[in-house]
Design an enzyme around this catalytic site. Sequence first.
Site, PDB file in Angstrom:
ATOM      1  N   ASP A 194     -27.019  86.542  42.406  1.00 47.39           N
ATOM      2  CA  ASP A 194     -28.292  86.001  42.881  1.00 47.39           C
ATOM      3  C   ASP A 194     -29.395  86.593  42.006  1.00 47.39           C
ATOM      4  OD1 ASP A 194     -30.666  85.454  44.157  1.00 47.39           O
ATOM      5  OD2 ASP A 194     -30.024  86.189  46.124  1.00 47.39           O
TER       6      ASP A 194
ATOM      7  N   ASN B 193     -33.588  81.339  33.343  1.00 52.05           N
ATOM      8  CA  ASN B 193     -33.687  79.903  33.648  1.00 52.05           C
ATOM      9  C   ASN B 193     -33.595  79.578  35.142  1.00 52.05           C
ATOM     10  OD1 ASN B 193     -33.079  76.850  33.057  1.00 52.05           O
ATOM     11  ND2 ASN B 193     -31.292  77.592  34.198  1.00 52.05           N
TER      12      ASN B 193
ATOM     13  N   TYR C 252     -44.496  77.213  43.561  1.00 50.15           N
ATOM     14  CA  TYR C 252     -43.814  76.996  42.278  1.00 50.15           C
ATOM     15  C   TYR C 252     -44.758  77.247  41.096  1.00 50.15           C
ATOM     16  CZ  TYR C 252     -40.854  74.522  38.850  1.00 50.15           C
ATOM     17  OH  TYR C 252     -40.086  74.181  37.761  1.00 50.15           O
TER      18      TYR C 252
HETATM   19  P1  NAD Z   1     -31.242  72.697  38.579  1.00 45.23           P
HETATM   20  O1  NAD Z   1     -31.524  72.736  40.034  1.00 45.23           O
HETATM   21  O2  NAD Z   1     -30.271  71.708  38.056  1.00 45.23           O
HETATM   22  O3  NAD Z   1     -30.788  74.136  38.053  1.00 45.23           O
HETATM   23  C1  NAD Z   1     -31.230  75.343  38.587  1.00 45.23           C
HETATM   24  C2  NAD Z   1     -30.102  76.337  38.548  1.00 45.23           C
HETATM   25  O4  NAD Z   1     -30.562  77.592  39.084  1.00 45.23           O
HETATM   26  C3  NAD Z   1     -28.902  75.892  39.402  1.00 45.23           C
HETATM   27  O5  NAD Z   1     -27.713  76.104  38.693  1.00 45.23           O
HETATM   28  C4  NAD Z   1     -29.010  76.794  40.621  1.00 45.23           C
HETATM   29  O6  NAD Z   1     -27.765  77.050  41.273  1.00 45.23           O
HETATM   30  C5  NAD Z   1     -29.593  78.057  39.985  1.00 45.23           C
HETATM   31  N1  NAD Z   1     -30.152  78.962  40.978  1.00 45.23           N
HETATM   32  C6  NAD Z   1     -30.913  78.652  42.068  1.00 45.23           C
HETATM   33  N2  NAD Z   1     -31.180  79.760  42.775  1.00 45.23           N
HETATM   34  C7  NAD Z   1     -30.594  80.788  42.130  1.00 45.23           C
HETATM   35  C8  NAD Z   1     -30.502  82.183  42.372  1.00 45.23           C
HETATM   36  N3  NAD Z   1     -31.070  82.758  43.456  1.00 45.23           N
HETATM   37  N4  NAD Z   1     -29.800  82.941  41.492  1.00 45.23           N
HETATM   38  C9  NAD Z   1     -29.200  82.392  40.418  1.00 45.23           C
HETATM   39  N5  NAD Z   1     -29.257  81.078  40.135  1.00 45.23           N
HETATM   40  C10 NAD Z   1     -29.939  80.284  40.986  1.00 45.23           C
HETATM   41  O7  NAD Z   1     -32.677  72.493  37.910  1.00 45.23           O
HETATM   42  P2  NAD Z   1     -33.160  72.523  36.393  1.00 45.23           P
HETATM   43  O8  NAD Z   1     -34.133  71.416  36.262  1.00 45.23           O
HETATM   44  O9  NAD Z   1     -32.010  72.611  35.452  1.00 45.23           O
HETATM   45  O10 NAD Z   1     -33.989  73.900  36.380  1.00 45.23           O
HETATM   46  C11 NAD Z   1     -33.803  74.939  35.419  1.00 45.23           C
HETATM   47  C12 NAD Z   1     -35.137  75.633  35.180  1.00 45.23           C
HETATM   48  O11 NAD Z   1     -36.040  74.727  34.555  1.00 45.23           O
HETATM   49  C13 NAD Z   1     -35.837  76.108  36.455  1.00 45.23           C
HETATM   50  O12 NAD Z   1     -36.417  77.384  36.229  1.00 45.23           O
HETATM   51  C14 NAD Z   1     -36.912  75.076  36.660  1.00 45.23           C
HETATM   52  O13 NAD Z   1     -37.997  75.596  37.398  1.00 45.23           O
HETATM   53  C15 NAD Z   1     -37.276  74.759  35.234  1.00 45.23           C
HETATM   54  N6  NAD Z   1     -37.994  73.492  35.067  1.00 45.23           N
HETATM   55  C16 NAD Z   1     -37.401  72.292  35.373  1.00 45.23           C
HETATM   56  C17 NAD Z   1     -38.123  71.128  35.216  1.00 45.23           C
HETATM   57  C18 NAD Z   1     -37.544  69.775  35.526  1.00 45.23           C
HETATM   58  O14 NAD Z   1     -38.294  68.779  35.465  1.00 45.23           O
HETATM   59  N7  NAD Z   1     -36.269  69.659  35.820  1.00 45.23           N
HETATM   60  C19 NAD Z   1     -39.439  71.176  34.753  1.00 45.23           C
HETATM   61  C20 NAD Z   1     -40.006  72.407  34.456  1.00 45.23           C
HETATM   62  C21 NAD Z   1     -39.273  73.560  34.604  1.00 45.23           C
END
Ligand code: NAD
Length: 252
Positions: free
Chosen positions: A68, A95, A160
């Site tokens: 976590d 990430n 966020y």
């Molecule tokens: P996603 O939900 O597919 O991936 C997020 C990952 O983080 C998942 O594998 C999840 O299990 C993991 N996670 C969640 N809580 C956790 C914890 N407590 N410990 C360890 N892992 C944990 O979403 P994504 O879009 O791939 O997001 C990845 C990053 O990119 C994030 O930081 C998100 O804020 C950022 N982001 C995404 C977007 C978008 O449009 N998708 C835009 C800007 C930033």
Amino acid sequence: MEEKKLRAIVTGGSRGIGKAILIELAKRNCSSVMFSDVIVEGDDFDAHAKKIEEEIGNGTKVYGFKADASNFADAEATIEAAIEKMGGVDILINNAGITRDNLLMRMSEADFDLVININLKSVFNYTKAAIKPMMKQRFGKIVNIASVVGLIGNAGQANYSASKAGVIGFTKTMARELSSRNINVNAIAPGFIETNMTAKLNENQKEALLTNVPLKRMGQPEDIARVVAFLCSSDADYMTGQVLAVDGGMVM
Ligand code: NAD
């Protein structure tokens, strides 16, 4: 120039943007990569790692570790496991992230704390744990995944956007603290990327969001991964403390 083969950790790297980063690093810069996450299919981290390893298919070793990211002891355990399995850590990609959107009037204290802990405190946890070996070897590349909403804000995302603005401040401070040890710390601010995180938006919401994107399409996880790999390569050795927006021109 022939790149030195590196060892990387990606938090939240089992899917989405994190997985794309893991794969891109494995293809370009790394001899072994490790993802940490809270949950994977069937809760079998070794099987999930093997699947990604086969997907990459170039001999790069992939390891999975249940942790976590909001828990400091878990972050320390990940770094210990990485040193044991990969022999060290050269690259850290912070990430892991979640959303719990609501207008402030309706946002619970629990949802505020959860998002701050998973999106921001995790970056403190993993950076603090990883810089010990990086400082010793006088080499490291850290890339933090922030968001454009950390730069411009977004109604319904007080928790966020505050967490991501925090990640940007943390990135700049780390760049200053760690520069003398040859550790580069940069951030990426993704725009609107097609992953599980944005899958809950309906077509009307997506269309409305795209009116603010000059390139008129959602980004793919690979769009982010390629820029991360660049920041982790020697081509970016003279870059630190930067926030690169990878957002189809949304923020300029
Ligand atoms: P996603 O939900 O597919 O991936 C997020 C990952 O983080 C998942 O594998 C999840 O299990 C993991 N996670 C969640 N809580 C956790 C914890 N407590 N410990 C360890 N892992 C944990 O979403 P994504 O879009 O791939 O997001 C990845 C990053 O990119 C994030 O930081 C998100 O804020 C950022 N982001 C995404 C977007 C978008 O449009 N998708 C835009 C800007 C930033």
